[in-house]
Structure formats: structure tokens, C-alpha cells
Write a protein that holds these residues in place. Structure first.
Motif, PDB file in Angstrom:
ATOM      1  N   MET A 133      -8.530   9.529  13.060  1.00 14.42           N
ATOM      2  CA  MET A 133      -8.013   8.197  13.353  1.00 14.42           C
ATOM      3  C   MET A 133      -6.801   7.911  12.436  1.00 14.42           C
ATOM      4  SD  MET A 133      -9.998   4.516  13.371  1.00 14.42           S
ATOM      5  CE  MET A 133     -11.270   5.249  12.417  1.00 14.42           C
ATOM      6  N   GLU A 134      -5.738   7.462  13.060  1.00  9.66           N
ATOM      7  CA  GLU A 134      -4.572   7.145  12.218  1.00  9.66           C
ATOM      8  C   GLU A 134      -4.620   5.668  11.825  1.00  9.66           C
ATOM      9  OE1 GLU A 134       0.169   7.230  12.520  1.00  9.66           O
ATOM     10  OE2 GLU A 134      -0.878   8.791  13.665  1.00  9.66           O
ATOM     11  N   LEU A 135      -4.691   5.437  10.531  1.00 10.76           N
ATOM     12  CA  LEU A 135      -4.806   4.042  10.084  1.00 10.76           C
ATOM     13  C   LEU A 135      -3.427   3.538   9.671  1.00 10.76           C
ATOM     14  CD1 LEU A 135      -8.079   4.492   8.042  1.00 10.76           C
ATOM     15  CD2 LEU A 135      -7.841   3.462  10.299  1.00 10.76           C
ATOM     16  N   HIS A 136      -3.066   2.424  10.224  1.00  7.00           N
ATOM     17  CA  HIS A 136      -1.701   1.955  10.028  1.00  7.00           C
ATOM     18  C   HIS A 136      -1.513   1.197   8.714  1.00  7.00           C
ATOM     19  CE1 HIS A 136       2.299   0.707  11.057  1.00  7.00           C
ATOM     20  NE2 HIS A 136       1.990  -0.529  10.713  1.00  7.00           N
ATOM     21  N   ILE A 137      -0.445   1.554   8.007  1.00  5.25           N
ATOM     22  CA  ILE A 137      -0.013   0.796   6.824  1.00  5.25           C
ATOM     23  C   ILE A 137       1.429   0.385   7.112  1.00  5.25           C
ATOM     24  CG2 ILE A 137       0.453   0.896   4.324  1.00  5.25           C
ATOM     25  CD1 ILE A 137      -2.498   1.300   4.839  1.00  5.25           C
ATOM     26  N   SER A 138       1.775  -0.847   6.826  1.00  2.35           N
ATOM     27  CA  SER A 138       3.144  -1.301   7.137  1.00  2.35           C
ATOM     28  C   SER A 138       4.162  -0.499   6.335  1.00  2.35           C
ATOM     29  CB  SER A 138       3.295  -2.788   6.815  1.00  2.35           C
ATOM     30  OG  SER A 138       3.332  -2.961   5.420  1.00  2.35           O
ATOM     31  N   LYS A 139       5.361  -0.388   6.886  1.00  2.03           N
ATOM     32  CA  LYS A 139       6.424   0.355   6.180  1.00  2.03           C
ATOM     33  C   LYS A 139       6.708  -0.297   4.835  1.00  2.03           C
ATOM     34  CE  LYS A 139       9.019   2.203  10.097  1.00  2.03           C
ATOM     35  NZ  LYS A 139       8.514   1.358  11.219  1.00  2.03           N
ATOM     36  N   LYS A 140       6.674  -1.615   4.847  1.00  2.00           N
ATOM     37  CA  LYS A 140       6.976  -2.364   3.630  1.00  2.00           C
ATOM     38  C   LYS A 140       5.981  -2.023   2.512  1.00  2.00           C
ATOM     39  CE  LYS A 140       8.155  -7.162   3.301  1.00  2.00           C
ATOM     40  NZ  LYS A 140       7.902  -8.456   3.865  1.00  2.00           N
ATOM     41  N   ALA A 141       4.699  -1.986   2.862  1.00  2.00           N
ATOM     42  CA  ALA A 141       3.686  -1.705   1.846  1.00  2.00           C
ATOM     43  C   ALA A 141       3.702  -0.233   1.454  1.00  2.00           C
ATOM     44  CB  ALA A 141       2.311  -2.092   2.365  1.00  2.00           C
ATOM     45  N   ALA A 142       3.961   0.625   2.430  1.00  2.00           N
ATOM     46  CA  ALA A 142       3.886   2.063   2.165  1.00  2.00           C
ATOM     47  C   ALA A 142       4.963   2.508   1.172  1.00  2.00           C
ATOM     48  CB  ALA A 142       4.006   2.835   3.464  1.00  2.00           C
ATOM     49  N   GLN A 143       6.080   1.774   1.138  1.00  2.00           N
ATOM     50  CA  GLN A 143       7.165   2.185   0.239  1.00  2.00           C
ATOM     51  C   GLN A 143       6.933   1.734  -1.214  1.00  2.00           C
ATOM     52  OE1 GLN A 143      10.919   0.199   0.780  1.00  2.00           O
ATOM     53  NE2 GLN A 143       9.978  -1.805   0.624  1.00  2.00           N
ATOM     54  N   VAL A 144       5.920   0.934  -1.442  1.00  2.00           N
ATOM     55  CA  VAL A 144       5.686   0.436  -2.807  1.00  2.00           C
ATOM     56  C   VAL A 144       4.898   1.461  -3.603  1.00  2.00           C
ATOM     57  CG1 VAL A 144       4.608  -1.383  -4.203  1.00  2.00           C
ATOM     58  CG2 VAL A 144       5.655  -1.954  -2.008  1.00  2.00           C
ATOM     59  N   SER A 145       5.447   1.823  -4.778  1.00  2.00           N
ATOM     60  CA  SER A 145       4.686   2.738  -5.620  1.00  2.00           C
ATOM     61  C   SER A 145       3.872   1.917  -6.617  1.00  2.00           C
ATOM     62  CB  SER A 145       5.639   3.699  -6.328  1.00  2.00           C
ATOM     63  OG  SER A 145       6.777   3.002  -6.735  1.00  2.00           O
ATOM     64  N   PRO A 146       2.739   2.444  -7.089  1.00  2.00           N
ATOM     65  CA  PRO A 146       1.940   1.650  -8.029  1.00  2.00           C
ATOM     66  C   PRO A 146       2.679   1.450  -9.347  1.00  2.00           C
ATOM     67  CG  PRO A 146       1.046   3.873  -7.809  1.00  2.00           C
ATOM     68  CD  PRO A 146       2.155   3.760  -6.823  1.00  2.00           C
ATOM     69  N   SER A 147       2.381   0.370 -10.038  1.00  2.00           N
ATOM     70  CA  SER A 147       3.047   0.090 -11.319  1.00  2.00           C
ATOM     71  C   SER A 147       2.774   1.240 -12.288  1.00  2.00           C
ATOM     72  CB  SER A 147       2.514  -1.226 -11.882  1.00  2.00           C
ATOM     73  OG  SER A 147       2.787  -1.296 -13.249  1.00  2.00           O
ATOM     74  N   PRO A 148       3.821   1.967 -12.729  1.00  2.00           N
ATOM     75  CA  PRO A 148       3.572   3.116 -13.612  1.00  2.00           C
ATOM     76  C   PRO A 148       2.981   2.707 -14.947  1.00  2.00           C
ATOM     77  CG  PRO A 148       5.956   2.727 -13.366  1.00  2.00           C
ATOM     78  CD  PRO A 148       5.235   1.768 -12.449  1.00  2.00           C
ATOM     79  N   THR A 149       3.316   1.519 -15.413  1.00  2.00           N
ATOM     80  CA  THR A 149       2.771   1.113 -16.716  1.00  2.00           C
ATOM     81  C   THR A 149       1.277   0.831 -16.593  1.00  2.00           C
ATOM     82  OG1 THR A 149       3.614  -1.097 -16.242  1.00  2.00           O
ATOM     83  CG2 THR A 149       4.869   0.222 -17.793  1.00  2.00           C
ATOM     84  N   LEU A 150       0.900   0.178 -15.486  1.00  2.92           N
ATOM     85  CA  LEU A 150      -0.530  -0.094 -15.300  1.00  2.92           C
ATOM     86  C   LEU A 150      -1.305   1.197 -15.054  1.00  2.92           C
ATOM     87  CD1 LEU A 150      -0.788  -3.437 -13.257  1.00  2.92           C
ATOM     88  CD2 LEU A 150      -0.804  -3.094 -15.709  1.00  2.92           C
ATOM     89  N   SER A 151      -0.679   2.169 -14.334  1.00  2.00           N
ATOM     90  CA  SER A 151      -1.400   3.432 -14.092  1.00  2.00           C
ATOM     91  C   SER A 151      -1.632   4.178 -15.395  1.00  2.00           C
ATOM     92  CB  SER A 151      -0.663   4.384 -13.145  1.00  2.00           C
ATOM     93  OG  SER A 151       0.140   3.739 -12.266  1.00  2.00           O
ATOM     94  N   ILE A 152      -0.610   4.193 -16.268  1.00  3.49           N
ATOM     95  CA  ILE A 152      -0.788   4.910 -17.533  1.00  3.49           C
ATOM     96  C   ILE A 152      -1.863   4.237 -18.376  1.00  3.49           C
ATOM     97  CG2 ILE A 152       0.365   5.390 -19.754  1.00  3.49           C
ATOM     98  CD1 ILE A 152       2.853   5.945 -17.791  1.00  3.49           C
ATOM     99  N   ASP A 153      -1.841   2.913 -18.356  1.00  7.86           N
ATOM    100  CA  ASP A 153      -2.848   2.191 -19.119  1.00  7.86           C
ATOM    101  C   ASP A 153      -4.248   2.465 -18.561  1.00  7.86           C
ATOM    102  OD1 ASP A 153      -3.230   0.483 -21.335  1.00  7.86           O
ATOM    103  OD2 ASP A 153      -3.863  -1.078 -19.934  1.00  7.86           O
ATOM    104  N   ALA A 154      -4.347   2.551 -17.225  1.00  2.92           N
ATOM    105  CA  ALA A 154      -5.651   2.822 -16.610  1.00  2.92           C
ATOM    106  C   ALA A 154      -6.135   4.219 -17.016  1.00  2.92           C
ATOM    107  CB  ALA A 154      -5.547   2.702 -15.095  1.00  2.92           C
ATOM    108  N   LYS A 155      -5.206   5.203 -16.993  1.00  5.42           N
ATOM    109  CA  LYS A 155      -5.568   6.579 -17.372  1.00  5.42           C
ATOM    110  C   LYS A 155      -6.038   6.613 -18.832  1.00  5.42           C
ATOM    111  CE  LYS A 155      -3.708  11.275 -17.050  1.00  5.42           C
ATOM    112  NZ  LYS A 155      -2.527  12.103 -16.775  1.00  5.42           N
ATOM    113  N   PHE A 156      -5.302   5.898 -19.683  1.00  4.93           N
ATOM    114  CA  PHE A 156      -5.640   5.829 -21.112  1.00  4.93           C
ATOM    115  C   PHE A 156      -7.044   5.233 -21.294  1.00  4.93           C
ATOM    116  CE2 PHE A 156      -5.674   2.624 -24.587  1.00  4.93           C
ATOM    117  CZ  PHE A 156      -5.789   3.486 -25.664  1.00  4.93           C
ATOM    118  N   LYS A 157      -7.301   4.117 -20.597  1.00  2.00           N
ATOM    119  CA  LYS A 157      -8.606   3.456 -20.750  1.00  2.00           C
ATOM    120  C   LYS A 157      -9.739   4.347 -20.224  1.00  2.00           C
ATOM    121  CE  LYS A 157      -7.018  -1.301 -21.131  1.00  2.00           C
ATOM    122  NZ  LYS A 157      -6.376  -2.390 -20.424  1.00  2.00           N
TER     123      LYS A 157
END
Ligand SMILES: Cc1ncc(COP(=O)(O)O)c(C=O)c1O
Length: 400
Positions: free
Chosen positions: A1-25
Motif C-alpha cells: 500500500m502506498e501511503l501518501h505524504i504531502s510534498k511539503k511535509a516530505a521535504q522537511v528534514s528533522p531538526s539536526p540539533t534535536l536528533s543529536i540530543d536524542a541520540k545523546f540521551k
């Protein structure tokens, strides 16, 4: 099943600072003795008077919806603060209280951008601005800066970037990630250009209370016309160690405030009622906790600047505010470390995390190559250990 994500949302990358903090925690939770320089979050606890005030709010039943754009009491406290700190006169119709300054900023871009409108963003930028502008159907236009110019753009650069589609300039002072501040004279020039071209200045002063050298000028103080065009963005997170409480606000012309309030009324309704109540105490109660935090930050900054500049291959400028150091790692790039050529700041940060157990934020997320951001909102002990480990890594003393 192909699940649709809008083009607008799909182009957003996750916040790199929050991802690093999450990895650290996550690593910390697993018992890995990692040291983190990633967080844009004060390591101090929220002052007791503010916590007590929230408890009082819960007990008193301040647990219901408030007006969507914030309580009158908090808006009045913000107006008083603007008057006290800068002699700026606003009234509650100019203020919108939101779920953190991040939310304030998304409201701003939603309400000033039509599709294709341009927003000028100086590099290095705080990671979220470009994504927020794109989500609002705007187009980010970047101003390049260099370390030699303290990562600050010139009036000439700004003039050249303005087109008939320009809606706004984003100005962050003190800056995240560089900690640099714009002087009154620099802001005067910027204000003049903004007024001549009728563009907004999104003035993010969330680090305004954390200044160690020089003076913070709010650009709206430089004249009635620039005040109309200034959208002040601020919040409780950094000054009062209230990151989790999620209270931010804007002060702007009343028409824009009304538009943002309307948008917010459908998107989120009001920000948390107890956090709003406690924010009145934060703004009007005892302010001494800020001085205690500042005194600690300045010690850490001084230690780090000296230490970094003494390590071969690393260098940094002394930041005037906020709690970040933007460290130049260019000498380490394109060279072999532990048998592998490291090409970029992100490869370097990954390798340092793996081998030396130190979490750092590479500069790519801020729009520039060759730097690493270190937050000093962490204990002196962690800072010393972290820098010791980075030094060992560079000397080739870590595990291969
Ligand atoms: C420059 C800048 N603006 C805004 C924010 C967002 O603050 P808040 O936690 O209130 O959403 C941050 C947080 O890191 C920031 O660094």
C-alpha cells in the motif's frame, strides 16, 4: 500500500540539533558515558519561584482554556517587560503568546508569506528558520557570512539580496549558533534598509538576557517606522531555564498579531494555562537566578575558548552571548584520522561520538561547512572531560 505524504511535509528534514540530543540521551540511558555539547538547553533547573507559581495555578484551578493568544495577565507582563527593558510601548493587542518561540516563528512566517515570497536568512542560521519558511510556502534567501566578519552580514549584502518579493529579514542576536551580537550601529543600518524597502525584521532575541560582552539593542527602539516593521520573537526557555514549559511570544503591529492569533486559534488554541501563569512570575518575580546562570556561563565560555584555541587543529572566536561556541575544524578536514579520511564536519562529529563519546553538532545544519557547535549549557566537569576527549581524539589516542 502506498501511503501518501504531502510534498511539503516530505521535504522537511528533522531538526539536526534535536536528533543529536536524542541520540545523546539514548546513549546515556543505555549507560554509555557520553559527554554532550549538543543541547540548546540550560542545564539549570527552573527557579523555584516559577515552579511554585505553577503549582499554585494548578491548585487554584487555572486548568482551563485561556484566550487563544494568551492571558491578559501574561500579555500585560510582557508589555511591562518590553517597557522596563527597552522603553518600548506595546499593549496586549500587540502580543501573541504561543507554545514556545518555535511556534511563534511558525505563526510569523505563516502570516507574512504568500507563496513565493522571500525571507532573507543570514548564514549560519538557527536550523529551523529555513524549514519554517518553506512550510509557510516562502522561499529562504541566504546571506553568506565569514568568520572574519564575525559571521555578521553587511548592509551592502542585505541591500543586494532584497527583491520585490522580499517580505522579511530574520535577525538573531545574540546568535545561535555563533553567539555573536549585532551592535546598535549595525542595527541602525539594517533598520534603515528595512524601512526603505518596507520589509519586516523578524527579530529573534531569545538569548537577550545572556550577554557577556557588549550590549543588546532591540531594533524596534530605533524609530517608530522600524518598530512597526519589527516582529520581536522571545520566550521563557533560555532566560528562565523553562525549555519544557513551552511559552514563547511575539510583539508586533496589531494587524499581524490579530492574524497570528486567528491562525493559532485554529491550530493549537491557547498555550498551557499553568505555564502561562508561571511565566507572569518569571517576568515579574525575582530575576536573580538569571545572574547566577550568567556568571556560570561566562566561566564556562572563558574556559572553553582558551582551551579550544590551545588545541592544535581547532580554533574559535569568543562569543559575546547565548551559550554556544562555533568552533572552526577546517584544519582537521580532508585529512586521515584513525586511517579514514574525514571530509566534513558531520563525518568528524560522527567519528568523535563513536570514538571519543562526545556529542557535537556539525555546522551543515546551520548552512555552513567546516564548523562544529558546542553548547556550554552543561557542567564545567562535563566541559573539561569533553574537551580532554576531543584533544585525545585529535592526537590519535582514542580506540582505532
Ligand atoms: C534562536 C532560537 N530561536 C528560537 C528558539 C526556540 O525556542 P523555544 O524553546 O521557545 O521554542 C531557539 C531554541 O533553540 C533558538 O535557539
Amino acid at each position: 500500500m502506498e501511503l501518501h505524504i504531502s510534498k511539503k511535509a516530505a521535504q522537511v528534514s528533522p531538526s539536526p540539533t534535536l536528533s543529536i540530543d536524542a541520540k545523546f540521551k539514548q546513549m546515556k540511558k543505555q549507560g554509555v558515558p557520553v559527554v554532550g555539547f549538543g543541547a540548546g538547553e540550560p542545564d539549570f533547573d527552573t527557579p523555584d519561584n516559577i515552579k511554585d507559581s505553577a503549582i499554585e495555578a494548578i491548585k487554584a484551578g487555572v486548568t482551563k482554556y485561556t484566550p487563544a493568544s494568551g492571558t491578559v495577565e501574561l500579555k500585560q507582563a510582557i508589555c511591562k517587560k518590553m517597557h522596563r527593558d527597552y522603553g518600548l510601548d506595546y499593549d496586549p493587542a500587540n502580543i501573541v503568546v504561543s507554545n514556545g518561540a518555535k511556534h511563534s516563528l511558525t505563526n510569523v512566517f505563516t502570516c507574512i508569506c504568500d507563496p513565493g515570497d522571500e525571507v532573507i536568512i543570514p548564514i549560519p542560521y538557527w536550523v529551523s528558520y529555513p524549514e519554517m519558511v518553506k512550510l509557510a510556502d516562502g522561499v529562504p534567501v541566504y546571506l553568506e557570512t565569514t568568520e572574519e566578519q564575525d559571521f555578521k552580514f553587511t548592509a551592502q549584502q542585505l541591500k543586494e539580496a532584497i527583491t520585490d518579493k522580499t517580505r522579511a529579514l530574520v535577525l538573531t542576536t545574540p546568535s545561535n549558533p555563533t553567539g555573536m551580537i549585532y551592535s546598535r550601529e549595525e542595527l541602525k543600518e539594517i533598520a534603515k534598509i528595512a524601512v526603505e524597502n518596507n520589509i519586516y525584521v523578524v527579530f529573534d532575541e531569545i538569548y537577550e538576557k545572556l550577554i557577556y560582552e557588549g550590549e543588546h539593542t532591540n531594533i524596534a527602539t530605533l524609530g517608530e517606522e522600524i518598530k512597526e516593521l519589527t516582529i520581536v520573537v522571545n520566550g521563557m526557555a533560555k532566560a528562565y531555564a523553562m525549555t519544557g514549559w513551552r511559552i514563547g511570544y511575539t510583539a508586533s503591529n496589531a494587524a499581524l498579531a490579530k492574524a497570528m492569533s486567528n491562525v493559532q486559534s485554529h491550530a493549537t488554541s491557547n498555550p498551557n494555562s499553568m505555564a502561562q501563569y508561571a511565566s507572569v512570575e518569571a517576568l515579574e518575580g525575582d530575576q536573580s537566578a538569571i545572574d547566577v546562570m550568567k556568571a556560570e556561563y561566562v566561566k564556562r565560555r572563558d574556559y572553553m575558548v582558551e582551551r579550544i584555541n590551545s588545541i592544535e587543529g581547532l580554533s574559535c572566536k569568543k562569543p559575546s552571548g547565548a551559550f554556544y561556541i562555533f568552533m572552526n575544524v577546517k584544519e582537521l578536514l580532508g585529512k586521515k584520522h584513525y586511517g579514514k579520511t574525514i571530509h566534513s564536519a558531520s563525518e568528524l562529529c560522527d567519528d568523535i561520538l563513536d570514538r571519543a563519546l562526545v556529542a557535537l553538532v556539525p555546522s551543515e545544519g546551520f548552512g555552513i561547512e567546516g564548523y562544529v557547535r558546542l553548547s556550554y549549557a552543561t557542567s564545567m566537569e562535563s566541559i573539561q572531560t569533553g574537551l580532554d576527549r576531543i584533544e585525545s581524539y585529535i592526537k590519535g589516542e582514542c580506540k582505532a
